[in-house]
Scaffold this motif. Structure first.
Motif, PDB file in Angstrom:
ATOM      1  N   ASP A  87      -2.900  -3.550   7.805  1.00 26.73           N
ATOM      2  CA  ASP A  87      -4.519  -3.331   7.819  1.00 26.73           C
ATOM      3  C   ASP A  87      -4.966  -3.829   6.522  1.00 26.73           C
ATOM      4  O   ASP A  87      -5.984  -4.436   6.587  1.00 26.73           O
ATOM      5  CB  ASP A  87      -4.788  -1.649   7.655  1.00 26.73           C
ATOM      6  CG  ASP A  87      -4.422  -0.848   9.281  1.00 26.73           C
ATOM      7  OD1 ASP A  87      -4.427  -1.553  10.166  1.00 26.73           O
ATOM      8  OD2 ASP A  87      -4.642   0.053   9.134  1.00 26.73           O
TER       9      ASP A  87
ATOM     10  N   ARG B 220      -0.232   0.507   7.026  1.00 26.81           N
ATOM     11  CA  ARG B 220      -1.267   0.316   5.804  1.00 26.81           C
ATOM     12  C   ARG B 220      -1.343  -1.224   5.468  1.00 26.81           C
ATOM     13  O   ARG B 220      -2.258  -1.565   4.987  1.00 26.81           O
ATOM     14  CB  ARG B 220      -0.848   1.086   4.815  1.00 26.81           C
ATOM     15  CG  ARG B 220      -1.111   2.597   4.901  1.00 26.81           C
ATOM     16  CD  ARG B 220      -0.620   3.490   3.922  1.00 26.81           C
ATOM     17  NE  ARG B 220      -0.661   5.020   4.229  1.00 26.81           N
ATOM     18  CZ  ARG B 220      -1.338   5.666   3.479  1.00 26.81           C
ATOM     19  NH1 ARG B 220      -2.141   5.391   2.499  1.00 26.81           N
ATOM     20  NH2 ARG B 220      -1.319   7.247   3.909  1.00 26.81           N
TER      21      ARG B 220
ATOM     22  N   ARG C  69       0.765  -1.350   0.085  1.00 27.85           N
ATOM     23  CA  ARG C  69      -0.154  -0.054  -0.077  1.00 27.85           C
ATOM     24  C   ARG C  69       0.768   1.425  -0.048  1.00 27.85           C
ATOM     25  O   ARG C  69       0.356   2.335  -0.043  1.00 27.85           O
ATOM     26  CB  ARG C  69      -0.910  -0.065   1.206  1.00 27.85           C
ATOM     27  CG  ARG C  69      -1.979  -1.334   1.254  1.00 27.85           C
ATOM     28  CD  ARG C  69      -2.718  -1.171  -0.200  1.00 27.85           C
ATOM     29  NE  ARG C  69      -3.481  -2.186  -0.397  1.00 27.85           N
ATOM     30  CZ  ARG C  69      -4.763  -2.657  -0.108  1.00 27.85           C
ATOM     31  NH1 ARG C  69      -5.541  -1.773   0.712  1.00 27.85           N
ATOM     32  NH2 ARG C  69      -5.191  -3.719  -0.297  1.00 27.85           N
TER      33      ARG C  69
ATOM     34  N   ASP D 222       3.884   4.097   8.963  1.00 27.69           N
ATOM     35  CA  ASP D 222       2.736   4.345   8.263  1.00 27.69           C
ATOM     36  C   ASP D 222       2.690   3.264   6.999  1.00 27.69           C
ATOM     37  O   ASP D 222       1.655   2.581   6.857  1.00 27.69           O
ATOM     38  CB  ASP D 222       2.554   5.899   7.581  1.00 27.69           C
ATOM     39  CG  ASP D 222       1.319   6.066   6.755  1.00 27.69           C
ATOM     40  OD1 ASP D 222       0.257   5.933   7.104  1.00 27.69           O
ATOM     41  OD2 ASP D 222       1.646   6.306   5.557  1.00 27.69           O
ATOM     42  N   THR D 223       3.713   3.066   6.471  1.00 26.17           N
ATOM     43  CA  THR D 223       3.722   1.813   5.551  1.00 26.17           C
ATOM     44  C   THR D 223       3.296   0.631   5.962  1.00 26.17           C
ATOM     45  O   THR D 223       2.750  -0.367   5.504  1.00 26.17           O
ATOM     46  CB  THR D 223       5.115   1.909   4.849  1.00 26.17           C
ATOM     47  OG1 THR D 223       5.345   3.127   4.276  1.00 26.17           O
ATOM     48  CG2 THR D 223       5.372   0.900   3.742  1.00 26.17           C
TER      49      THR D 223
ATOM     50  N   GLY E 139       3.317   4.111   1.968  1.00 24.93           N
ATOM     51  CA  GLY E 139       2.900   5.015   3.011  1.00 24.93           C
ATOM     52  C   GLY E 139       3.850   6.174   3.136  1.00 24.93           C
ATOM     53  O   GLY E 139       4.952   6.497   2.396  1.00 24.93           O
TER      54      GLY E 139
END
Ligand code: ZN
Ligand code: ZN
Length: 338
Positions: A139, A136, A125, A132-133, A127
Motif C-alpha cells: 500500500d 502495508r 511500515r 499485514d506487513t 505490521g
C-alpha cells in the motif's frame, strides 16, 4: 480500459470481439504493431546498500550487456538516478527507472517488496503478521505511485501461498530470483515459487511472474555463491521506452520472464498461443502448456501453436532448453472476466 485489454495485451492481432466501453463498434485492441520488446532487470543492488559496485558501475554493466532498462533497488534507499540518467540514458536504447527494495521483517522473517518507479522513498511500515506487513508495504508503494513486486517468497521461508492469496493490490511476483539463497524451487512443506504462482492463478488472481537478478556482486563473476547479474530478466512489450509505458505493460502482463531462453515471436489470445524461440546453436527446446489442471500439452521444438479450446482457468507456456534455461509467458485468462 487497460484491464479490458489484458487478455489480448500480448496479442499481435488481438480479440476482435472485445469492445471498448462507449466505442462498441471499435476493436478493443490498440494497434501494437509498432510496439517494441525491451529487456530489463527490476532488481539490483549497489553500494548504496549491500552491493559491491557503484550505481554507475551497475548501470554500465546492464547497458553494456544489452539490456534496455534497469531498476536500481537498494534496501530502503531510493538512489537518485538523475546524474546516472544524464550519463547513461539514450532514447529507445537504455533507461533507468527509479526504484527501492522496501525491506521489512516480521519476527525473524525477511519481507521484501520492490517499489518500481516510486516518486519518493518508502519507509518500511511494519505490521502485525506476515500478510499485514506485506500489505502495508504494498500500500505504501502504491501511495508513492509505484508498482510493487513481491520478492523471493521462499527467502527465509518467509511467505506462504496463503499470504500471497490474501495480499491485495499487487500484480507482480518474483517466480525466479537469481540470488543463490532464495529457495526458488521450494522444499519440505513450502512449494516452489512457480507452483505458488499457479495456485494464485487457479484461484483467479491476476498475478504475473517475473524473473530478476537481485544482483549484489559485479566484481566476482567466477563466484557461483555470490548473487551475480545476468541470471533472470523480463522482456517487456511497450509502445516506447519510458517508465510509465513499461510500468503499464508490466502490470498488464505484456512481457515474458527468462533465465536464458529468448523468444522471436509470441502471439496469444483466448483461442490460442503461438510461440517461437530464438534458437541458440544446437540447443533444443521443450514447450509446455500449463492450465489450471497442470501441464496439459508438451511440444519438442523451437515453435508451437497451442489451441486453448477446453483449457481450464488460464493458460501459459513454460519453455525449457536442453541446458536448463527457462522462459515463462504470462497467463491468458479463460474465465471470461476482463
Ligand atoms: Zn530481498
Ligand atoms: Zn534484493
Amino acid at each position: 480500459m487497460r484491464r479490458a485489454c489484458v487478455l489480448s495485451a500480448v496479442a499481435g492481432v488481438g480479440l476482435g470481439v472485445m469492445t471498448l466501453a462507449g466505442a462498441a463498434a471499435q476493436p478493443a485492441v490498440p494497434d501494437r504493431t509498432s510496439w517494441h520488446w525491451y529487456k530489463g532487470n527490476t532488481h539490483a543492488h549497489t553500494i548504496e546498500s549491500d552491493g559491491d559496485s557503484t550505481p554507475e558501475e551497475v548501470a554500465r554493466w546492464y547497458r553494456d550487456q544489452g539490456y534496455q532498462f534497469l531498476v536500481l533497488s537498494d534496501h530502503n534507499v531510493l538512489v537518485n538516478i538523475a546524474a546516472l540518467t544524464a550519463a547513461f540514458a539514450v532514447p529507445e536504447q537504455f533507461l533507468l527507472v527509479p526504484g527501492e527494495e522496501v525491506t521489512d521483517t516480521f519476527e525473524t522473517k525477511p519481507l521484501h517488496v520492490n517499489g518500481l518507479n516510486v516518486t519518493r522513498r518508502v519507509e518500511p511500515r511494519h505490521g502485525t503478521s506476515v500478510l499485514d506487513t506485506l500489505q502495508r508495504n504494498v500500500d505504501a508503494i502504491r501511495d508513492a505511485r509505484g508498482v510493487p513486486h513481491v520478492n523471493h517468497p521462499n527467502f527465509g521461508w518467509a511467505i506462504t501461498p496463503a499470504d500471497l492469496a490474501g495480499l491485495e493490490r499487487y500484480r507482480l511476483l518474483e517466480i525466479f530470483n537469481g540470488h543463490p539463497l532464495v529457495n526458488n524451487l521450494g522444499g519440505g512443506d513450502a512449494p516452489g515459487t512457480e507452483a505458488m504462482w499457479d495456485s494464485l492463478l487457479r484461484a483467479g488472481r491476476r498475478v504475473y511472474g517475473i524473473a530478476v537478478d537481485d544482483a549484489h556482486y559485479f566484481k566476482r563473476p567466477w563466484d557461483k555463491a555470490a548473487p551475480r547479474p545476468g541470471q533472470g530478466w523480463v522482456v517487456v512489450r511497450a509502445p516506447r521506452l519510458d517508465p510509465a509505458a513499461l510500468m503499464a505493460s508490466l502490470e498488464a502482463g505484456e512481457f515474458y520472464a527468462s533465465t536464458g531462453v529468448e523468444l522471436d515471436d509470441y502471439q496469444a489470445d483466448a483461442a490460442g498461443i503461438s510461440v517461437r524461440v530464438r534458437v541458440a546453436g544446437q540447443t533444443r527446446y521443450r514447450l509446455t502448456l500449463i492450465d489450471a489442471t497442470g501441464e496439459v500439452e508438451t511440444t519438442d521444438g523451437p515453435a508451437a501453436h497451442f489451441t486453448l479450446t477446453g483449457r481450464r482457468g488460464f493458460a501459459r507456456v513454460r519453455l525449457q532448453d536442453s541446458n536448463g534455461a527457462l522462459a515463462w509467458t504470462q497467463p491468458i485468462f479463460l474465465d471470461g472476466r476482463p
